[in-house]
Write a protein that holds these residues in place. Structure first.
Motif, PDB file in Angstrom:
ATOM      1  N   CYS A   1     -30.596   4.147 117.472  1.00 33.72           N
ATOM      2  CA  CYS A   1     -29.483   5.048 116.236  1.00 33.72           C
ATOM      3  C   CYS A   1     -30.282   6.250 116.323  1.00 33.72           C
TER       4      CYS A   1
ATOM      5  N   VAL B   1     -30.304   9.843 114.050  1.00 31.44           N
ATOM      6  CA  VAL B   1     -29.671  10.091 112.504  1.00 31.44           C
ATOM      7  C   VAL B   1     -29.999  11.721 112.572  1.00 31.44           C
TER       8      VAL B   1
ATOM      9  N   ILE C   1     -25.891   8.617 113.502  1.00 31.14           N
ATOM     10  CA  ILE C   1     -25.318   8.840 112.077  1.00 31.14           C
ATOM     11  C   ILE C   1     -25.492  10.590 111.685  1.00 31.14           C
TER      12      ILE C   1
ATOM     13  N   ILE D   1     -27.671   6.783 104.347  1.00 32.31           N
ATOM     14  CA  ILE D   1     -28.132   6.446 105.590  1.00 32.31           C
ATOM     15  C   ILE D   1     -28.879   5.101 106.058  1.00 32.31           C
ATOM     16  N   ARG D   2     -29.477   4.790 105.034  1.00 27.52           N
ATOM     17  CA  ARG D   2     -30.031   3.345 105.003  1.00 27.52           C
ATOM     18  C   ARG D   2     -29.101   2.162 105.033  1.00 27.52           C
TER      19      ARG D   2
ATOM     20  N   ILE E   1     -27.444   1.972 108.546  1.00 28.97           N
ATOM     21  CA  ILE E   1     -28.272   1.648 109.435  1.00 28.97           C
ATOM     22  C   ILE E   1     -28.307   0.209 109.268  1.00 28.97           C
ATOM     23  N   ASN E   2     -28.227  -0.312 108.134  1.00 26.71           N
ATOM     24  CA  ASN E   2     -28.197  -2.009 107.894  1.00 26.71           C
ATOM     25  C   ASN E   2     -26.852  -2.399 108.353  1.00 26.71           C
TER      26      ASN E   2
ATOM     27  N   ASN F   1     -26.815  -2.341 112.393  1.00 27.44           N
ATOM     28  CA  ASN F   1     -27.732  -3.297 112.797  1.00 27.44           C
ATOM     29  C   ASN F   1     -27.020  -4.783 112.613  1.00 27.44           C
TER      30      ASN F   1
ATOM     31  N   ILE G   1     -30.467  -2.823 116.386  1.00 31.50           N
ATOM     32  CA  ILE G   1     -30.772  -1.554 116.760  1.00 31.50           C
ATOM     33  C   ILE G   1     -32.353  -1.871 117.176  1.00 31.50           C
TER      34      ILE G   1
ATOM     35  N   VAL H   1     -34.762   3.659 115.682  1.00 32.88           N
ATOM     36  CA  VAL H   1     -34.090   4.576 114.990  1.00 32.88           C
ATOM     37  C   VAL H   1     -35.001   5.918 115.324  1.00 32.88           C
TER      38      VAL H   1
ATOM     39  N   SER I   1     -35.511   4.881 104.291  1.00 30.21           N
ATOM     40  CA  SER I   1     -35.568   3.661 105.409  1.00 30.21           C
ATOM     41  C   SER I   1     -36.820   3.428 105.985  1.00 30.21           C
TER      42      SER I   1
ATOM     43  N   TYR J   1     -39.043   3.307 114.159  1.00 34.33           N
ATOM     44  CA  TYR J   1     -38.517   4.556 113.989  1.00 34.33           C
ATOM     45  C   TYR J   1     -39.565   5.731 114.597  1.00 34.33           C
TER      46      TYR J   1
END
Length: 360
Positions: free
Chosen positions: A7, A9, A42, A71-72, A75-76, A79, A84, A87, A98, A105
């Protein structure tokens, strides 16, 4: 074997208005071209998939805190639908909400201004957790790394200077002869930090010293009101010499480089300078300031010419010297082409992916 899921971002994607935007485009294209990973992006810009990647958007206009929360949540959500494996944040600011996710990450640091500006204490506090929990932090220059607040709890090897790069295949070397006109290029959005006023003053001095027609292209989306610069241009009688071109595509920027005799970037602060790499790859001699990460690219008098911040007279002096010495101008262009080969994005990409692959 199932492909690993990355992922990525990024606030900027779909435009090449700055270094992070250029990096995002090159990185996403390279990942998809490798056909080794599933990639979800993202993005803070409203873009559609360009290379076959999955893409989600958040609103980049939100402040960093609200954007971080969005963004968090994304991601959730992603996922839950497809696990994922890692990140990768194009900027550490994107990761502030995050850091407690149970997903490894990596992050980039593209600028140092938040560590020395008015809000430095806020960002030192916020970045501490981001850096502490990251598997590795990729930094664009040694100069930037020196300004990152590093706690004793950090592992020193966590901060890795990878530099920034460009896709050299997108550029072609073209040395332009000087006949009866001079084309000067400036690329940037933050006119204050990029020193546009110094360039205008330098061009004013240059015009009084040469008989050539001078044309300056200012490329980029201005972050501030340009009335101040337009008034200065009018005061100096440069209305027919300087043109604000606005935002251009990466293909158009390549053409601007190829049609220029000089690239001038008199930045007051500069973490790295991707536009300098583009100029070197195009055969356009560079005049830039001895500031920030620029000296990590330009060797003064060899692959370009450096001036001190605010010294607009030296901008004119260097251009006059190069106008009168074709061999020196050509030698600098050739040396610049050799220099930029060290910043080929393919090498930087392989370096970054080697670290990412080590934990997935």
């Amino acid at each position: 074997m199932k492909k690993k899921h990355i992922c990525f971002v990024t606030k900027y994607y779909g435009s090449t208005k700055n270094g992070p935007g250029t990096f995002a485009d090159n990185y996403i294209k390279s990942v998809m071209k490798s056909n080794k990973y599933n990639l979800t992006v993202i993005s803070g810009e409203l873009t559609e998939s360009r290379y076959g990647e999955n893409i989600y958007n958040y609103t980049a206009a939100d402040n960093n805190f609200i954007g971080g929360i969005k963004i968090r949540k994304l991601i959730n959500y992603i996922n839950k639908n497809e696990k994922i494996d890692v990140v990768y944040f194009n900027c550490y600011k994107n990761a502030i909400a995050s850091t407690s996710l149970n997903i490894p990450y990596f992050t980039n640091v593209n600028d140092f201004s938040n560590f020395i500006g008015k809000r430095k204490f806020v960002w030192k506090y916020l970045s501490n957790r981001v850096f502490k929990n990251a598997k590795m932090v990729f930094v664009n220059s040694e100069y930037t790394k020196e300004h990152i607040p590093q706690k004793k709890s950090y592992i020193s090897d966590k901060f890795k200077v990878t530099g920034k790069g460009i896709n050299l295949d997108n550029f072609k070397f073209k040395f332009n002869e000087i006949n009866n006109h001079i084309n000067i290029l400036f690329v940037g959005s933050n006119y204050v930090l990029k020193g546009l006023e110094d360039l205008i003053r330098g061009v004013h001095v240059l015009k009084s010293r040469v008989d050539f027609t001078i044309h300056v292209n200012i490329v980029g989306d201005p972050m501030t009101n340009i009335d101040k610069y337009q008034n200065l241009i009018k005061e100096f009688g440069l209305d027919t010499n300087i043109l604000f071109c606005g935002v251009k595509s990466k293909e158009e920027i390549v053409e601007y480089h190829n049609n220029s005799h000089f690239f001038v970037l008199p930045s007051h602060k500069e973490a790295f300078g991707v536009s300098i790499l583009e100029s070197l790859a195009s055969g356009t001699p560079v005049i830039a300031t001895n500031a920030g990460g620029i000296p990590s690219i330009i060797e003064d008098g060899v692959s370009g010419l450096l001036i001190e911040v605010g010294d607009f007279n030296s901008i004119a002096n260097h251009m006059v010297n190069l106008i009168n010495d074709d061999k020196l101008r050509y030698d600098i262009a050739i040396n610049g082409l050799e220099r930029v080969k060290r910043f080929d994005f393919k090498e930087i990409y392989n370096d970054i992916m080697s670290d990412i692959n080590s934990i997935i």
